[in-house]
Scaffold this active site. Sequence first.
Site, mmCIF file in Angstrom:
data_model
loop_
_atom_site.group_PDB
_atom_site.id
_atom_site.type_symbol
_atom_site.label_atom_id
_atom_site.label_comp_id
_atom_site.label_asym_id
_atom_site.label_seq_id
_atom_site.Cartn_x
_atom_site.Cartn_y
_atom_site.Cartn_z
ATOM 1 N N GLU A 26 5.354 -32.794 25.215
ATOM 2 C CA GLU A 26 5.559 -33.356 23.880
ATOM 3 C C GLU A 26 4.435 -34.346 23.542
ATOM 4 O OE1 GLU A 26 9.412 -35.152 23.914
ATOM 5 O OE2 GLU A 26 10.323 -33.423 24.900
ATOM 6 N N GLU A 58 12.808 -30.065 26.602
ATOM 7 C CA GLU A 58 12.452 -30.026 28.015
ATOM 8 C C GLU A 58 12.696 -28.644 28.610
ATOM 9 O OE1 GLU A 58 12.444 -33.951 26.691
ATOM 10 O OE2 GLU A 58 14.144 -32.566 26.618
ATOM 11 N N ASP A 83 14.340 -39.339 33.300
ATOM 12 C CA ASP A 83 15.742 -39.130 32.937
ATOM 13 C C ASP A 83 15.949 -37.755 32.297
ATOM 14 O OD1 ASP A 83 16.624 -42.417 32.668
ATOM 15 O OD2 ASP A 83 14.542 -41.869 32.327
ATOM 16 N N HIS A 127 16.320 -44.161 29.763
ATOM 17 C CA HIS A 127 14.871 -43.939 29.776
ATOM 18 C C HIS A 127 14.161 -44.702 30.893
ATOM 19 C CE1 HIS A 127 16.172 -43.059 25.665
ATOM 20 N NE2 HIS A 127 15.085 -42.328 25.505
#
Length: 330
Positions: A26, A58, A83, A127
């Site tokens: 990304e 993902e 994560d 995160h």
Amino acid sequence: MTGFQALGSALDDALGRDPSVLLLGEDIADPGGGVFMVTNGLSTKYGTDRVRATPISEQAIMGAAIGAAVAGMRPVAEIMLMDFLAVCMDQLSNHAAKLRYMSGGQTGVPLTVRCAAGAGMQFGAQHSEMLEAWLTHIPGLKVVVPSNPADAKGLLTAAIFDPDPCVVVEQSLLYFGPPQPVPVGHHVVPLGQAAIRRPGSDITLISYGRQVHDAMAAAEVLAEESVDAEVIDLRSLVPLDEATVLESVGRTRRAVVIHEAVRRNGFGAEVASIIHENLFDELAAPVQRVGGANTPIPFAKELEDAFVPGVDDILAAARRCLRRAPDPVA
């Protein structure tokens, strides 16, 4: 170089060296080169066919990367934060990690997965995790955690050119740490080789990632107390350099294992078990473990700081080891 520059240098070298290397993730294309600027300038230099900005998925990133690896490429998939591996863990653990075994060795998966991880930047509970213990439990995956820019470059390079799937865990605070010397050009740190950062004779402090720096700071405090601490940077969790760990603890007879991840069921438990299984009769005290609190990682700065183990925690564990049993008098 800083940490993010060293990682970018490794990717630049790999892309220039081998046309089968490609990057997926990304926001990794220019302008910017990702949220941590690791890939800054690479899509401009090598084109968007080889440095591919992907949708926010993902599963799409991991699936495409595994397919490319099986087809003969050397993909480097960026999962922005560790994560988020939970979203694509099926593909990583059930496909990438097992294809070589299930194909009788006929199908390799030369895949590299990069992910930012760790607390200290107030990213919040979803995160900031260190989940390396998840990955080390999966046969077929290799896992590395660099502690400095030079190792970040060398370990990432080794992972890219390894024939099996490797996960490179990049702690976020190391991206923007002070610049340190980094070899120019092609630089490889072999997987499975720990580094002795500080030699010592009285106790062994074993860590990886940015907690190595806390271990070094603790060793300096212990030196003022006439305790000579050895510091080992594991660097590679799978494969693990058991020989270096056992040789060191065999000499010092005491050990503390330190990591940022939650202490319960953390990777430190595996290291402690290896030491106890091999050196039980030689230890002067049980191996001590230092890890994060058993809680989601808080957002508030004061609470986040309390979650992450620090120098004082390492010193307390080392002192417990040192007072359990004195060395025999010669």
